[in-house]
Write a protein that holds these residues in place. Structure first.
Motif, PDB file in Angstrom:
ATOM      1  N   ASN A  64     -71.413  82.186  26.523  1.00  0.00           N
ATOM      2  CA  ASN A  64     -71.585  81.265  27.397  1.00  0.00           C
ATOM      3  C   ASN A  64     -71.123  81.714  29.009  1.00  0.00           C
ATOM      4  O   ASN A  64     -71.121  80.841  29.970  1.00  0.00           O
ATOM      5  CB  ASN A  64     -70.923  79.896  27.032  1.00  0.00           C
ATOM      6  N   ALA A  65     -70.652  82.909  28.791  1.00  0.00           N
ATOM      7  CA  ALA A  65     -70.248  83.377  30.149  1.00  0.00           C
ATOM      8  C   ALA A  65     -68.990  82.522  30.873  1.00  0.00           C
ATOM      9  O   ALA A  65     -69.144  82.243  32.085  1.00  0.00           O
ATOM     10  CB  ALA A  65     -71.298  83.635  31.193  1.00  0.00           C
ATOM     11  N   ASN A  66     -68.218  82.010  30.017  1.00  0.00           N
ATOM     12  CA  ASN A  66     -67.203  81.084  30.629  1.00  0.00           C
ATOM     13  C   ASN A  66     -65.771  81.258  29.907  1.00  0.00           C
ATOM     14  O   ASN A  66     -65.813  81.739  28.869  1.00  0.00           O
ATOM     15  CB  ASN A  66     -67.644  79.645  30.769  1.00  0.00           C
ATOM     16  N   THR A  67     -64.869  80.468  30.541  1.00  0.00           N
ATOM     17  CA  THR A  67     -63.491  80.350  29.749  1.00  0.00           C
ATOM     18  C   THR A  67     -63.128  78.991  30.177  1.00  0.00           C
ATOM     19  O   THR A  67     -63.261  78.616  31.428  1.00  0.00           O
ATOM     20  CB  THR A  67     -62.592  81.523  29.988  1.00  0.00           C
ATOM     21  N   LEU A  68     -62.795  78.181  29.395  1.00  0.00           N
ATOM     22  CA  LEU A  68     -62.285  76.814  29.390  1.00  0.00           C
ATOM     23  C   LEU A  68     -60.640  76.899  29.185  1.00  0.00           C
ATOM     24  O   LEU A  68     -60.105  77.357  28.321  1.00  0.00           O
ATOM     25  CB  LEU A  68     -62.688  75.931  28.326  1.00  0.00           C
ATOM     26  N   VAL A  69     -59.887  76.512  30.239  1.00  0.00           N
ATOM     27  CA  VAL A  69     -58.511  76.841  30.322  1.00  0.00           C
ATOM     28  C   VAL A  69     -57.840  75.318  30.485  1.00  0.00           C
ATOM     29  O   VAL A  69     -58.340  74.634  31.476  1.00  0.00           O
ATOM     30  CB  VAL A  69     -58.024  77.721  31.457  1.00  0.00           C
ATOM     31  N   GLN A  70     -56.947  75.071  29.582  1.00  0.00           N
ATOM     32  CA  GLN A  70     -56.071  73.831  29.664  1.00  0.00           C
ATOM     33  C   GLN A  70     -54.746  74.203  30.178  1.00  0.00           C
ATOM     34  O   GLN A  70     -54.155  75.046  29.590  1.00  0.00           O
ATOM     35  CB  GLN A  70     -56.118  72.927  28.235  1.00  0.00           C
ATOM     36  N   TYR A  71     -54.047  73.462  31.069  1.00  0.00           N
ATOM     37  CA  TYR A  71     -53.051  74.184  31.823  1.00  0.00           C
ATOM     38  C   TYR A  71     -52.265  72.890  32.190  1.00  0.00           C
ATOM     39  O   TYR A  71     -52.648  71.763  32.469  1.00  0.00           O
ATOM     40  CB  TYR A  71     -53.441  75.183  32.681  1.00  0.00           C
ATOM     41  N   ASP A  72     -50.978  73.379  32.569  1.00  0.00           N
ATOM     42  CA  ASP A  72     -49.929  72.291  33.135  1.00  0.00           C
ATOM     43  C   ASP A  72     -49.918  72.595  34.850  1.00  0.00           C
ATOM     44  O   ASP A  72     -49.532  73.635  34.995  1.00  0.00           O
ATOM     45  CB  ASP A  72     -48.429  72.647  32.672  1.00  0.00           C
ATOM     46  N   LYS A  73     -50.612  71.759  35.391  1.00  0.00           N
ATOM     47  CA  LYS A  73     -50.711  71.905  36.975  1.00  0.00           C
ATOM     48  C   LYS A  73     -49.343  71.944  37.621  1.00  0.00           C
ATOM     49  O   LYS A  73     -49.238  72.548  38.922  1.00  0.00           O
ATOM     50  CB  LYS A  73     -51.371  70.945  37.633  1.00  0.00           C
ATOM     51  N   SER A  74     -48.198  71.651  36.960  1.00  0.00           N
ATOM     52  CA  SER A  74     -47.045  71.553  37.568  1.00  0.00           C
ATOM     53  C   SER A  74     -46.359  73.179  37.552  1.00  0.00           C
ATOM     54  O   SER A  74     -45.401  73.404  38.073  1.00  0.00           O
ATOM     55  CB  SER A  74     -45.919  70.757  37.005  1.00  0.00           C
ATOM     56  N   ARG A  75     -46.963  73.897  36.521  1.00  0.00           N
ATOM     57  CA  ARG A  75     -46.204  75.119  36.494  1.00  0.00           C
ATOM     58  C   ARG A  75     -47.371  76.457  36.935  1.00  0.00           C
ATOM     59  O   ARG A  75     -46.932  77.568  37.051  1.00  0.00           O
ATOM     60  CB  ARG A  75     -45.950  75.534  34.802  1.00  0.00           C
ATOM     61  N   THR A  76     -48.621  76.133  36.988  1.00  0.00           N
ATOM     62  CA  THR A  76     -49.438  76.853  37.445  1.00  0.00           C
ATOM     63  C   THR A  76     -50.768  76.303  38.190  1.00  0.00           C
ATOM     64  O   THR A  76     -50.741  75.080  38.084  1.00  0.00           O
ATOM     65  CB  THR A  76     -49.894  78.063  36.320  1.00  0.00           C
ATOM     66  N   ASP A  77     -51.664  77.073  38.660  1.00  0.00           N
ATOM     67  CA  ASP A  77     -52.722  76.609  39.319  1.00  0.00           C
ATOM     68  C   ASP A  77     -54.011  77.316  39.048  1.00  0.00           C
ATOM     69  O   ASP A  77     -53.990  78.375  38.556  1.00  0.00           O
ATOM     70  CB  ASP A  77     -52.481  76.152  41.002  1.00  0.00           C
ATOM     71  N   VAL A  78     -55.195  76.696  39.683  1.00  0.00           N
ATOM     72  CA  VAL A  78     -56.476  77.464  39.261  1.00  0.00           C
ATOM     73  C   VAL A  78     -56.649  78.881  40.021  1.00  0.00           C
ATOM     74  O   VAL A  78     -56.930  79.639  39.483  1.00  0.00           O
ATOM     75  CB  VAL A  78     -57.683  76.343  39.882  1.00  0.00           C
ATOM     76  N   LYS A  79     -55.876  78.865  41.368  1.00  0.00           N
ATOM     77  CA  LYS A  79     -55.971  80.193  41.832  1.00  0.00           C
ATOM     78  C   LYS A  79     -55.205  81.214  41.019  1.00  0.00           C
ATOM     79  O   LYS A  79     -55.685  82.338  40.742  1.00  0.00           O
ATOM     80  CB  LYS A  79     -55.385  80.086  43.317  1.00  0.00           C
ATOM     81  N   GLN A  80     -54.184  80.942  40.431  1.00  0.00           N
ATOM     82  CA  GLN A  80     -53.297  81.825  39.556  1.00  0.00           C
ATOM     83  C   GLN A  80     -54.346  82.330  38.134  1.00  0.00           C
ATOM     84  O   GLN A  80     -54.339  83.370  37.836  1.00  0.00           O
ATOM     85  CB  GLN A  80     -52.099  81.339  39.129  1.00  0.00           C
ATOM     86  N   ILE A  81     -54.998  81.280  37.716  1.00  0.00           N
ATOM     87  CA  ILE A  81     -55.868  81.583  36.649  1.00  0.00           C
ATOM     88  C   ILE A  81     -57.013  82.464  36.914  1.00  0.00           C
ATOM     89  O   ILE A  81     -57.300  83.310  36.444  1.00  0.00           O
ATOM     90  CB  ILE A  81     -56.431  80.069  36.018  1.00  0.00           C
ATOM     91  N   GLU A  82     -57.675  82.204  38.131  1.00  0.00           N
ATOM     92  CA  GLU A  82     -58.837  82.904  38.699  1.00  0.00           C
ATOM     93  C   GLU A  82     -58.287  84.454  38.877  1.00  0.00           C
ATOM     94  O   GLU A  82     -59.123  85.249  38.513  1.00  0.00           O
ATOM     95  CB  GLU A  82     -59.369  82.590  40.003  1.00  0.00           C
ATOM     96  N   LYS A  83     -57.113  84.425  39.226  1.00  0.00           N
ATOM     97  CA  LYS A  83     -56.462  85.837  39.493  1.00  0.00           C
ATOM     98  C   LYS A  83     -56.465  86.411  38.343  1.00  0.00           C
ATOM     99  O   LYS A  83     -56.518  87.993  38.067  1.00  0.00           O
ATOM    100  CB  LYS A  83     -55.478  85.687  40.422  1.00  0.00           C
ATOM    101  N   ALA A  84     -55.940  86.076  37.332  1.00  0.00           N
ATOM    102  CA  ALA A  84     -55.537  86.558  35.778  1.00  0.00           C
ATOM    103  C   ALA A  84     -57.003  86.886  35.451  1.00  0.00           C
ATOM    104  O   ALA A  84     -57.160  88.060  34.763  1.00  0.00           O
ATOM    105  CB  ALA A  84     -55.074  85.606  34.847  1.00  0.00           C
ATOM    106  N   VAL A  85     -57.970  86.070  35.468  1.00  0.00           N
ATOM    107  CA  VAL A  85     -59.401  86.408  34.988  1.00  0.00           C
ATOM    108  C   VAL A  85     -59.864  87.625  35.688  1.00  0.00           C
ATOM    109  O   VAL A  85     -60.365  88.764  35.416  1.00  0.00           O
ATOM    110  CB  VAL A  85     -60.306  85.507  35.098  1.00  0.00           C
TER     111      VAL A  85
END
Length: 213
Positions: free
Chosen positions: A179-200
């Motif tokens: 599917n060329a994707n990743t679904l991420v469930q996260y705690d927004k008080s501890r991380t954010d979308v920018k950090q997740i994108e950076k990890a990818v």
């Protein structure tokens, strides 16, 4: 007068057989390089080069076909009956190991293992677990879908999961190369979308789109 020594069948065909065996090995490695590279990148600590050979993925079916054809021809050359030559010739020495059926068998098995690598590559990746230790406030739980370009096999999925799970606040990661994707469930008080994108992006694959669920 002693008859002139004629080359044996093995010596006559050795250069051609070696060329076919070499071509088969290169084709098998090329067919699997897109999935071998991410693993080597992690082992070398340079995960950014993981997607370097993702452009080979569309060529994989053709490389598999080439591998089968060239190794099949090498076996044909090795197993076809020798021509009978009537002469009083000296017996040539036994061919070396690289001209033997045993060597060709090893090459064939190695090629098969390489071609199958994408199907079991994920077992070699570190199974990083999400670092979330305490149940988060439900109001802080969010899910994001990130579209990724460059993944080619289950090993790529494991690579992305491993990198994202290193972040604090990650609850769940589900990556799919199909599917060329990743679904991420996260705690927004501890991380954010920018950090997740950076990890990818650190894996070497390209983030093409991000959608919050």
């Amino acid at each position: 007068m002693r008859s002139q020594e004629l080359p044996s069948k093995d010596n006559q065909e050795a250069p051609a057989t070696k060329a076919w065996v070499g071509a088969g090995l290169l084709a098998a490695l090329g067919a699997s390089l897109c999935c071998i590279t991410p693993l080597l990148a992690i082992m070398a600590g340079t995960s950014g080069m993981a997607a370097s050979f993702s452009w080979l993925e569309p060529l994989r079916p053709y490389l598999i076909g080439v591998t089968g054809i060239v190794l099949g021809f090498a076996w044909y050359q090795k197993l076809k009956p020798a021509r009978n030559i009537d002469c009083d010739c000296e017996t040539n020495p036994k061919p070396n190991f690289m001209q033997s059926k045993a060597f060709l068998s090893l090459v064939t098995v190695f090629a098969a293992v390489m071609l199958a690598f994408p199907s079991y590559a994920h077992v070699f990746y570190p199974q990083a677990q999400a670092q979330q230790q305490v149940a988060p406030n439900k109001a802080n739980v969010q899910t994001v879908e990130i579209k990724i370009k460059g993944m080619t096999c289950a090993g790529c999925e494991a690579h992305v999961n491993s990198e994202v799970n290193k972040l604090a606040g990650i609850l769940k990661v589900e990556t799919s190369y199909a599917n060329a994707n990743t679904l991420v469930q996260y705690d927004k008080s501890r991380t954010d979308v920018k950090q997740i994108e950076k990890a990818v992006s650190a894996t070497g694959y390209k983030v093409t789109e991000t959608k919050k669920k």
